[in-house]
Design a protein around this motif. Structure first.
Motif, short mmCIF file in Angstrom:
data_model
loop_
_atom_site.label_atom_id
_atom_site.label_comp_id
_atom_site.label_asym_id
_atom_site.label_seq_id
_atom_site.Cartn_x
_atom_site.Cartn_y
_atom_site.Cartn_z
N UNK A 124 -17.86 -52.39 -0.59
CA UNK A 124 -19.17 -51.87 -0.17
C UNK A 124 -19.01 -50.79 0.88
N UNK A 125 -17.97 -50.90 1.71
CA UNK A 125 -17.68 -49.89 2.72
C UNK A 125 -16.18 -49.84 2.99
N UNK A 126 -15.67 -48.64 3.14
CA UNK A 126 -14.32 -48.44 3.66
C UNK A 126 -14.46 -47.72 5.00
N UNK A 127 -13.78 -48.25 6.00
CA UNK A 127 -13.78 -47.66 7.33
C UNK A 127 -12.37 -47.18 7.65
N UNK A 128 -12.27 -46.00 8.24
CA UNK A 128 -10.99 -45.47 8.64
C UNK A 128 -11.16 -44.81 10.00
N UNK A 129 -10.72 -45.52 11.03
CA UNK A 129 -11.00 -45.07 12.40
C UNK A 129 -9.73 -44.58 13.07
N UNK A 130 -9.78 -43.37 13.58
CA UNK A 130 -8.65 -42.74 14.25
C UNK A 130 -7.42 -42.74 13.34
N UNK A 131 -7.64 -42.31 12.11
CA UNK A 131 -6.57 -42.25 11.11
C UNK A 131 -6.42 -40.84 10.54
N UNK A 132 -7.52 -40.20 10.18
CA UNK A 132 -7.44 -38.96 9.41
C UNK A 132 -6.81 -37.81 10.19
N UNK A 133 -6.83 -37.87 11.50
CA UNK A 133 -6.15 -36.83 12.29
C UNK A 133 -4.63 -36.95 12.21
N UNK A 134 -4.13 -38.06 11.65
CA UNK A 134 -2.69 -38.28 11.52
C UNK A 134 -2.15 -37.90 10.14
N UNK A 135 -3.04 -37.57 9.21
CA UNK A 135 -2.64 -37.45 7.81
C UNK A 135 -2.18 -36.04 7.44
N UNK A 136 -1.08 -35.98 6.71
CA UNK A 136 -0.58 -34.69 6.23
C UNK A 136 -1.42 -34.15 5.07
#
Length: 213
Positions: A124-136
């Protein structure tokens, strides 16, 4: 010139006079990313995360997630019974708080919960907190996550919105973390919403945005 990792337009290179680090800035979607030659290796990255004290002992950290749930999840609680915390870290604070709010939450983290428990599932929901700034490759990861959000479900991202000004950007505390390599703002998220057929439900114009699929 390098292509933008979000919208594939050409970027402009800019450099931090203090650190000599080079960044690539997209004028089309405003995504900014660090040049690959300045990435730290996985061992150093993991060592950096091991130093974080993101647990229930950190009252400020817990309060941040309590506020996030109250503002962004609770208004849609009738629609949200299952969740995935993508990049949860080892402290599991957000998953546990969600479960206290009657939301069953799976955990995934590259370093601490590496089993891809979301394979074959939708949430129903995916949360991604303080993650996307680390992704190549943030766009690839985002597209993969959306495969696991049910139609009408939600995706919540937390990542500090960058100041769209070179002087302010190079003074910005967020770029001092050696593991932060990609930076978004509202223009970037609006582009992603249009490109991926998402609806922006709410944002705080600071570091949190909620999309609906």
């Amino acid at each position: 010139m390098k292509k933008c990792k979000i919208c594939n337009n050409f970027t402009v290179k800019t450099a931090d006079s203090k650190t000599q680090k080079e960044y690539h800035k997209c004028s089309a979607c405003c995504y900014i990313f660090l040049d690959e030659i300045f990435y730290v290796d996985e061992t150093r990255e993991k060592s950096h995360y091991d130093k974080h004290h993101n647990s229930f002992d950190s009252l400020g950290y817990v309060k941040m997630f309590e506020d996030l749930i109250e503002e962004f999840v609770t208004p849609h609680k009738a629609d949200i019974k299952t969740a995935l915390d993508f990049g949860c870290g080892r402290g599991e604070v957000l998953p546990i708080l969600l479960e206290r709010n009657s939301v069953l939450c799976d955990r995934y983290d590259l370093f601490y919960f590496p089993q891809k428990v979301y394979d074959g599932k939708t949430y129903d929901i995916i949360l991604s907190t303080e993650v996307f700034e680390h992704l190549q490759n943030p766009l690839e990861v985002l597209k993969e996550l959306l495969l696991h959000v049910r139609e009408g479900g939600y995706l919540l991202l937390m990542s500090a919105f960058h100041p769209n000004n070179d002087d302010e950007f190079f003074k910005w505390w967020y770029i001092r973390d050696v593991t932060h390599i990609g930076f978004f703002n509202m223009a970037t998220f609006k582009h992603l919403a249009d490109a991926l057929n998402l609806k922006i439900i709410k944002h705080n114009n600071k570091n949190i945005i909620l999309f609906q699929k």
